[in-house]
Design an enzyme around this catalytic site. Structure first.
Site, short mmCIF file in Angstrom:
data_model
loop_
_atom_site.label_atom_id
_atom_site.label_comp_id
_atom_site.label_asym_id
_atom_site.label_seq_id
_atom_site.Cartn_x
_atom_site.Cartn_y
_atom_site.Cartn_z
N PRO A 75 40.67 34.46 34.37
CA PRO A 75 42.12 34.29 34.27
C PRO A 75 42.80 34.50 35.61
O PRO A 75 42.48 35.47 36.31
CB PRO A 75 42.54 35.39 33.27
CG PRO A 75 41.45 36.41 33.34
CD PRO A 75 40.20 35.67 33.68
N ALA B 233 46.80 34.35 37.07
CA ALA B 233 48.23 34.06 36.88
C ALA B 233 48.69 33.07 37.95
O ALA B 233 48.35 33.21 39.12
CB ALA B 233 49.02 35.36 36.98
N CYS C 204 44.45 44.31 35.90
CA CYS C 204 45.42 43.86 36.90
C CYS C 204 45.92 45.05 37.74
O CYS C 204 46.44 46.01 37.20
CB CYS C 204 46.59 43.16 36.22
SG CYS C 204 47.80 42.58 37.41
C1 LIG Z 1 45.95 34.60 42.01
C2 LIG Z 1 45.20 35.49 41.06
C3 LIG Z 1 45.73 35.76 39.81
C4 LIG Z 1 45.05 36.58 38.91
N1 LIG Z 1 45.56 36.78 37.66
C5 LIG Z 1 44.84 37.48 36.75
C6 LIG Z 1 45.30 37.58 35.40
O1 LIG Z 1 46.34 37.04 35.01
N2 LIG Z 1 44.53 38.30 34.53
C7 LIG Z 1 43.35 38.91 34.92
O2 LIG Z 1 42.69 39.53 34.09
N3 LIG Z 1 42.89 38.79 36.18
C8 LIG Z 1 43.60 38.09 37.08
N4 LIG Z 1 43.10 37.92 38.34
C9 LIG Z 1 41.77 38.47 38.69
C10 LIG Z 1 40.66 37.43 38.47
O3 LIG Z 1 40.53 37.11 37.11
C11 LIG Z 1 39.31 37.93 38.99
O4 LIG Z 1 38.96 39.09 38.27
C12 LIG Z 1 39.31 38.28 40.48
O5 LIG Z 1 39.97 37.27 41.23
C13 LIG Z 1 37.88 38.49 41.01
O6 LIG Z 1 37.10 37.36 40.79
P1 LIG Z 1 36.83 36.24 41.96
O7 LIG Z 1 36.26 36.96 43.14
O8 LIG Z 1 35.90 35.26 41.35
O9 LIG Z 1 38.17 35.67 42.31
C14 LIG Z 1 43.80 37.14 39.27
C15 LIG Z 1 43.27 36.87 40.54
C16 LIG Z 1 43.95 36.05 41.43
C17 LIG Z 1 43.35 35.77 42.78
#
Ligand SMILES: Cc1cc2nc3c(=O)[nH]c(=O)nc-3n(C[C@H](O)[C@H](O)[C@H](O)COP(=O)(O)O)c2cc1C
Length: 296
Positions: free
Chosen positions: A9, A11, A92
């Site tokens: 997810p 946002a 978050c």
């Molecule tokens: C722009 C952005 C928005 C995010 N919004 C959410 C969210 O709404 N809910 C959530 O559980 N995690 C949110 N995250 C965290 C991501 O789901 C994820 O856990 C985090 O980016 C680490 O994974 P990655 O290294 O693959 O990006 C967000 C991350 C980013 C970068």
């Protein structure tokens, strides 16, 4: 919950149009952007834009955030049936969310997190998962995992950083899958090869990919994407985003430009020029001309 590889997810990113592209390239499930439980209970109409569309409903979880177990349970009841299952945001780290006792603040109040899970589960018939981090300021994943399992959650997704870390340092995948509920590892997984490694290290049942998919929805696919196909995906993404948000698409697309132009010649100059565009057709033409030049 639904396969081995999902879109995390995000946002402002994982809206309908982006989810659709990720599904086409192999993501097996996804989440909505996080939705405030308070606003769901107050029936704020803006939430409608977040809910999954019919065709994706069986593979998109609705993620809610909040700190009051009873409001979370009420919100869960309202959103039940709008997606495949309900996910509780306990990860978050953003200040305005944490200040309200929601998101990763729940990791320093496991009693509350358990109560939220318990009340939500009691109020709905669908599955309920929880997305967490390693802990608030230190790695307490074992404790968090046990709390989530004891409260009756059906699956857990973990981003391998603490809340205090935000996005700094490297995510850890060195966790143990105790196997009581489906367990998904997340953080810094930027390819299918890395997904395999993260799964092996953590013993996870599957992975979530977040930032690695922004401007690379094909990350879920085994196939190589050439320049021609990359342009096709970009143009289609702009069209889908236009279908979703209308003229705002040109501005909203900006967050994907960097990803879509990664490792391309003169990308920096191109990005600067694209960031000024307000018109969708102009945006598409500008991308097309840039890719024609790259191919020449
Ligand atoms: C722009 C952005 C928005 C995010 N919004 C959410 C969210 O709404 N809910 C959530 O559980 N995690 C949110 N995250 C965290 C991501 O789901 C994820 O856990 C985090 O980016 C680490 O994974 P990655 O290294 O693959 O990006 C967000 C991350 C980013 C970068």
């Amino acid at each position: 919950m639904l396969g081995e590889i999902g879109l995390a997810p995000m946002a402002g990113v994982t809206n309908w149009s982006f989810r659709k592209l990720c599904f086409e390239y192999g993501a097996q499930f996804a989440f909505t952007e996080m939705i405030s439980a308070d606003s769901v209970v107050r029936n704020i109409s803006i939430n409608n834009k977040y809910f999954p569309r019919c065709e994706e409903k069986d593979k998109v979880a609705v993620q809610i955030f909040g700190s009051d177990p009873f409001i979370m349970a009420q919100a869960a009841k309202i959103v039940e049936g709008k997606g495949a299952w309900i996910d509780i945001n306990a990860g978050c780290p953003v200040k305005k969310i944490v200040k309200r006792g929601a998101g990763s603040a729940l990791l320093r109040d496991l009693k509350r997190l358990k109560q939220i899970i318990y009340e939500v589960k009691k109020n709905v018939n669908c599955k309920v998962s929880v997305k967490v981090r390693l802990g608030w300021e230190k790695n307490e994943f074992e404790k968090i995992y046990n709390a989530v399992v004891e409260a009756g959650a059906d699956a857990i997704f973990v981003h391998g950083r603490t809340a205090k870390q935000m996005y700094s340092g490297k995510a850890t995948w060195e966790l143990k899958n105790e196997g009581y509920i489906p367990f998904y590892i997340n953080g810094d997984i930027n390819s299918l090869e890395i997904a395999k490694i993260a799964k092996e290290i953590s013993g996870a049942d599957g992975v979530l990919i977040g930032r690695g998919a922004i401007g690379s929805p094909w990350i879920f696919s085994k196939n190589q994407i050439g320049l021609v196909e990359r342009l096709e995906i970009i143009l289609r993404h702009i069209d889908l985003l236009y279908e979703e948000v209308g003229e705002r698409a040109a501005v909203e697309f900006r967050k994907f430009v960097s990803g879509y132009t990664k490792n391309l010649r003169n990308a920096r100059e191109f990005r600067v020029s694209v960031m000024k565009i307000l018109d969708v057709e102009e945006l598409k033409t500008t991308f097309t001309l840039y890719f024609e030049k790259l191919a020449a």
